[in-house]
Design a protein around this motif. Structure first.
Motif, PDB file in Angstrom:
ATOM      1  N   ARG A  72       0.869  -1.167   0.000  1.00 60.12           N
ATOM      2  CA  ARG A  72       0.000   0.000   0.000  1.00 60.12           C
ATOM      3  C   ARG A  72       0.906   1.216   0.000  1.00 60.12           C
ATOM      4  O   ARG A  72       1.543   1.531   0.990  1.00 60.12           O
ATOM      5  CB  ARG A  72      -0.885   0.042   1.251  1.00 60.12           C
ATOM      6  N   GLY A  73       0.986   1.875  -1.118  1.00 60.36           N
ATOM      7  CA  GLY A  73       1.845   3.044  -1.197  1.00 60.36           C
ATOM      8  C   GLY A  73       1.828   3.609  -2.604  1.00 60.36           C
ATOM      9  O   GLY A  73       1.259   3.031  -3.520  1.00 60.36           O
ATOM     10  N   ASN A  74       2.467   4.747  -2.751  1.00 58.69           N
ATOM     11  CA  ASN A  74       2.553   5.438  -4.024  1.00 58.69           C
ATOM     12  C   ASN A  74       4.026   5.616  -4.346  1.00 58.69           C
ATOM     13  O   ASN A  74       4.725   6.382  -3.681  1.00 58.69           O
ATOM     14  CB  ASN A  74       1.843   6.788  -3.930  1.00 58.69           C
ATOM     15  N   VAL A  75       4.494   4.898  -5.350  1.00 57.34           N
ATOM     16  CA  VAL A  75       5.910   4.911  -5.700  1.00 57.34           C
ATOM     17  C   VAL A  75       6.367   6.326  -6.065  1.00 57.34           C
ATOM     18  O   VAL A  75       7.436   6.768  -5.638  1.00 57.34           O
ATOM     19  CB  VAL A  75       6.196   3.912  -6.846  1.00 57.34           C
ATOM     20  N   GLN A  76       5.576   7.036  -6.852  1.00 54.05           N
ATOM     21  CA  GLN A  76       5.942   8.399  -7.249  1.00 54.05           C
ATOM     22  C   GLN A  76       6.086   9.311  -6.026  1.00 54.05           C
ATOM     23  O   GLN A  76       7.070  10.034  -5.897  1.00 54.05           O
ATOM     24  CB  GLN A  76       4.897   8.984  -8.204  1.00 54.05           C
ATOM     25  N   GLU A  77       5.114   9.276  -5.142  1.00 54.05           N
ATOM     26  CA  GLU A  77       5.150  10.130  -3.959  1.00 54.05           C
ATOM     27  C   GLU A  77       6.304   9.772  -3.022  1.00 54.05           C
ATOM     28  O   GLU A  77       6.902  10.640  -2.408  1.00 54.05           O
ATOM     29  CB  GLU A  77       3.821  10.069  -3.206  1.00 54.05           C
ATOM     30  N   ALA A  78       6.609   8.494  -2.914  1.00 50.21           N
ATOM     31  CA  ALA A  78       7.702   8.067  -2.036  1.00 50.21           C
ATOM     32  C   ALA A  78       9.043   8.603  -2.514  1.00 50.21           C
ATOM     33  O   ALA A  78       9.935   8.873  -1.696  1.00 50.21           O
ATOM     34  CB  ALA A  78       7.750   6.543  -1.964  1.00 50.21           C
ATOM     35  N   HIS A  79       9.207   8.801  -3.817  1.00 50.64           N
ATOM     36  CA  HIS A  79      10.488   9.253  -4.359  1.00 50.64           C
ATOM     37  C   HIS A  79      10.533  10.761  -4.623  1.00 50.64           C
ATOM     38  O   HIS A  79      11.609  11.309  -4.840  1.00 50.64           O
ATOM     39  CB  HIS A  79      10.809   8.493  -5.648  1.00 50.64           C
ATOM     40  N   ARG A  80       9.399  11.418  -4.587  1.00 48.00           N
ATOM     41  CA  ARG A  80       9.345  12.848  -4.896  1.00 48.00           C
ATOM     42  C   ARG A  80      10.232  13.705  -3.981  1.00 48.00           C
ATOM     43  O   ARG A  80      10.924  14.593  -4.472  1.00 48.00           O
ATOM     44  CB  ARG A  80       7.899  13.355  -4.857  1.00 48.00           C
ATOM     45  N   PRO A  81      10.272  13.459  -2.683  1.00 48.95           N
ATOM     46  CA  PRO A  81      11.067  14.358  -1.828  1.00 48.95           C
ATOM     47  C   PRO A  81      12.586  14.136  -1.887  1.00 48.95           C
ATOM     48  O   PRO A  81      13.330  14.897  -1.277  1.00 48.95           O
ATOM     49  CB  PRO A  81      10.539  14.048  -0.420  1.00 48.95           C
TER      50      PRO A  81
END
Length: 180
Positions: A72-81
């Motif tokens: 459960r997660g968002n790959v794009q959001e996890a790497h954005r920061p």
């Protein structure tokens, strides 16, 4: 992160299982942690959280490859920061990951990891560097070869030729750091 000092030969697996996916993730991230280019970035981001990250990545890859659907997660959001990420970091990550997979799985099983890894990397690259970013031709060629192998048009993936210990073949696209 705890490093496993053993260098025992690994038997190539015929198919992924929860146990060997966990072993793959642990072996890969040991290599990442030891890597002079990627290690400092991961250390900065994961200090005190390695165990949590390894568990999350095991769940992620199990969801993709085994169909467990537990991630459960968002790959794009996890790497954005993540700051300071450049095309060369993607090339090195892919090199380490693909080489680790190739060493641990037979070709038919390896494709199950390699194809999604290349697709995810491509998505992250375009998100990070803009839609006009050109995915390295070698990366696109490998993805096409893996797709042909998966669909039965090619019996085994034909990996680009490279000397022993040579990283994943990728030209670094974009401006060098000193030209920005």
């Amino acid at each position: 992160m705890n490093h496993d000092p053993s260098t025992a030969a690994v038997t190539r697996e015929r198919e992924p299982t929860e146990t060997n996916v966990r072993a793959l993730v642990e072996a890969f991230y040991r290599r990442v942690d030891d890597d002079p280019l990627l290690g400092p970035i991961f250390a900065r981001e994961l200090t005190g959280r390695w165990d949590e990250h390894l568990a999350k990545m095991t769940t992620f890859w199990s969801s993709l490859v085994l169909g467990s659907k537990q991630y459960r997660g968002n790959v794009q959001e996890a790497h954005r920061p993540l700051e300071g990420i450049e095309p060369r970091h993607f090339a090195r990550w892919l090199s380490l990951f693909l080489n680790t997979v190739e060493a641990r799985y037979e070709p038919a099983a390896a494709v199950q990891f390699m194809e999604p890894a290349l697709r995810i990397a491509q998505s992250l690259q375009l998100s990070k560097f803009g839609w006009d970013y050109r995915i390295p031709a070698e990366q696109e060629a490998l993805l096409a070869a893996l797709k042909r192998q998966r669909t039965g048009d090619e019996p085994e993936p034909r990996f680009p030729e490279r000397p022993a210990a040579e990283p994943f073949p990728a030209k670094f696209v974009g401006k060098p750091v000193d030209e920005r």
